[in-house]
Design an enzyme around this catalytic site. Structure first.
Site, PDB file in Angstrom:
ATOM      1  N   SER A  51     -25.763 -48.007  52.417  1.00 45.51           N
ATOM      2  CA  SER A  51     -26.535 -48.376  53.398  1.00 45.51           C
ATOM      3  C   SER A  51     -26.454 -49.930  53.218  1.00 45.51           C
ATOM      4  O   SER A  51     -27.031 -50.442  54.099  1.00 45.51           O
ATOM      5  CB  SER A  51     -27.910 -48.050  53.056  1.00 45.51           C
ATOM      6  OG  SER A  51     -28.174 -48.261  51.564  1.00 45.51           O
ATOM      7  N   ASP A  89     -22.818 -44.620  45.798  1.00 47.06           N
ATOM      8  CA  ASP A  89     -21.791 -43.751  47.042  1.00 47.06           C
ATOM      9  C   ASP A  89     -20.351 -44.233  47.143  1.00 47.06           C
ATOM     10  O   ASP A  89     -20.054 -45.119  46.808  1.00 47.06           O
ATOM     11  CB  ASP A  89     -22.681 -44.502  48.375  1.00 47.06           C
ATOM     12  CG  ASP A  89     -23.630 -43.742  48.911  1.00 47.06           C
ATOM     13  OD1 ASP A  89     -23.605 -42.502  48.596  1.00 47.06           O
ATOM     14  OD2 ASP A  89     -24.490 -44.282  49.626  1.00 47.06           O
ATOM     15  N   GLU A 120     -20.792 -37.651  50.984  1.00 48.42           N
ATOM     16  CA  GLU A 120     -21.380 -36.687  52.071  1.00 48.42           C
ATOM     17  C   GLU A 120     -20.571 -35.418  52.188  1.00 48.42           C
ATOM     18  O   GLU A 120     -19.640 -35.588  52.252  1.00 48.42           O
ATOM     19  CB  GLU A 120     -21.620 -37.927  53.173  1.00 48.42           C
ATOM     20  CG  GLU A 120     -22.544 -38.979  53.181  1.00 48.42           C
ATOM     21  CD  GLU A 120     -22.546 -39.744  54.501  1.00 48.42           C
ATOM     22  OE1 GLU A 120     -22.243 -39.477  55.444  1.00 48.42           O
ATOM     23  OE2 GLU A 120     -23.274 -40.724  53.960  1.00 48.42           O
ATOM     24  N   GLU A 187     -31.152 -35.398  53.560  1.00 41.74           N
ATOM     25  CA  GLU A 187     -31.506 -36.553  54.591  1.00 41.74           C
ATOM     26  C   GLU A 187     -31.844 -35.800  55.848  1.00 41.74           C
ATOM     27  O   GLU A 187     -31.121 -35.320  56.568  1.00 41.74           O
ATOM     28  CB  GLU A 187     -30.471 -37.610  54.590  1.00 41.74           C
ATOM     29  CG  GLU A 187     -30.794 -38.726  55.757  1.00 41.74           C
ATOM     30  CD  GLU A 187     -30.012 -39.974  55.493  1.00 41.74           C
ATOM     31  OE1 GLU A 187     -29.439 -40.075  54.611  1.00 41.74           O
ATOM     32  OE2 GLU A 187     -30.482 -40.998  56.258  1.00 41.74           O
TER      33      GLU A 187
HETATM   34  O1  KIV Z   1     -26.711 -45.131  51.414  1.00 39.26           O
HETATM   35  C1  KIV Z   1     -27.833 -44.788  51.282  1.00 39.26           C
HETATM   36  O2  KIV Z   1     -28.694 -45.812  51.031  1.00 39.26           O
HETATM   37  C2  KIV Z   1     -28.227 -43.505  51.060  1.00 39.26           C
HETATM   38  C3  KIV Z   1     -29.512 -43.151  51.413  1.00 39.26           C
HETATM   39  C4  KIV Z   1     -30.237 -43.440  52.776  1.00 39.26           C
HETATM   40  C5  KIV Z   1     -30.114 -41.873  50.863  1.00 39.26           C
HETATM   41  O3  KIV Z   1     -27.462 -42.649  51.069  1.00 39.26           O
END
Ligand code: KIV
Length: 263
Positions: A51, A89, A120, A187
């Protein structure tokens, strides 16, 4: 000094929290200053989320975020955090096959200081997850609305609204747990589906826009501070009215722990 204090929270502590019904409070951070505020306030998991493509870089999706971006921001966060588990991530197309996933997850752990990586996933990623898990890489599988698929989805809509797609997401969750995922993040799915997943799997389930019936909650830090560039998701809540950033984070943690958020 106990091992937990030395390494911060680990997978087994998260499982123990979920078993004793203690809610897991999670937030995103992308730099050392906010990571320190969150860590000292008692956030259990700090997610260095892709994000950052939106809230740090100002793009309209997460697709342009690179491995170098993720490593840079993870290193900023992990350098300062002492207690929270650092979840990072894996960016778009960095885990499309086993070899690439292992290579990139290793970089996030060695160069970025990640203690768990998030991808994901559907059951299609089970083999990748199984291999990462076998190599000692803690994995969080992100299900339901998967923002890296935005150009296929065409918008950030709630997922699992009909029985067929809900059943598919449940099966994804079961397969990914079986493959070795340590944590699930769901989500923007229906609250009933989130509850079903939480009752079915034995690993902790963290929700965002997925209702109360999860082992924990996560939000993007900028959303709880009301400083998101562009549109704030409808499920987010501004906690800055509580009196300063530290107080806002503490108010969020208290409401997750007591079950008052989400309402
Ligand atoms: O990238 C992010 O911040 C996320 C959240 C929305 C869970 O994956």
């Amino acid at each position: 000094m106990s091992l937990q204090a030395e390494y911060g929270l680990g997978v087994s502590e998260l499982c123990a929290m979920s078993k004793r019904g203690e809610k897991i409070a999670c937030l995103t951070a992308y730099d050392a200053s906010f990571a320190q505020v969150l860590d000292q306030a008692g956030v259990d998991i700090i997610l260095v989320g892709d994000s950052l493509g939106m809230v740090i870089q100002g793009h309209d999706s997460t697709v342009s975020v690179s491995m170098e971006d993720m490593i840079y921001h993870s290193a900023c966060v992990s350098s300062i955090s002492k207690r929270a588990l650092i979840l990072v991530d894996m960016p778009f197309m960095s885990y499309s096959n086993i070899e690439q996933a292992l290579f990139n997850a290793t970089r996030l752990m060695q160069e970025g200081g990640a203690q768990m990586v998030k991808l994901e996933a559907t059951e299609r990623q089970s083999e990748v997850v199984a291999e990462m898990s076998a190599c000692g890489i803690p994995v969080c599988a992100h299900l339901g609305l998967r923002p890296q698929y935005i150009h296929k989805l065409g918008g950030y809509q709630r997922q699992g609204q009909d029985s067929e797609s809900a059943e598919q997401i449940l099966q994804d969750a079961i397969s990914l747990e079986k493959a070795g995922a340590d944590l699930l993040l769901v989500e923007c799915i229906t609250h009933t589906l989130a509850a079903k997943i939480q009752q079915t799997v034995s690993i902790p389930v963290i929700g965002i826009g997925a209702g109360k019936n999860c082992d924990g909650q996560i939000l993007v830090l900028q959303d709880i501070l009301g400083i998101t560039p562009g549109k704030t998701p409808s499920f987010a809540k501004n906690y800055l009215n509580e009196g300063g950033i530290q107080a806002a984070v503490q108010a969020y943690i208290a409401e997750v722990k007591s079950g008052d958020f989400p309402s």
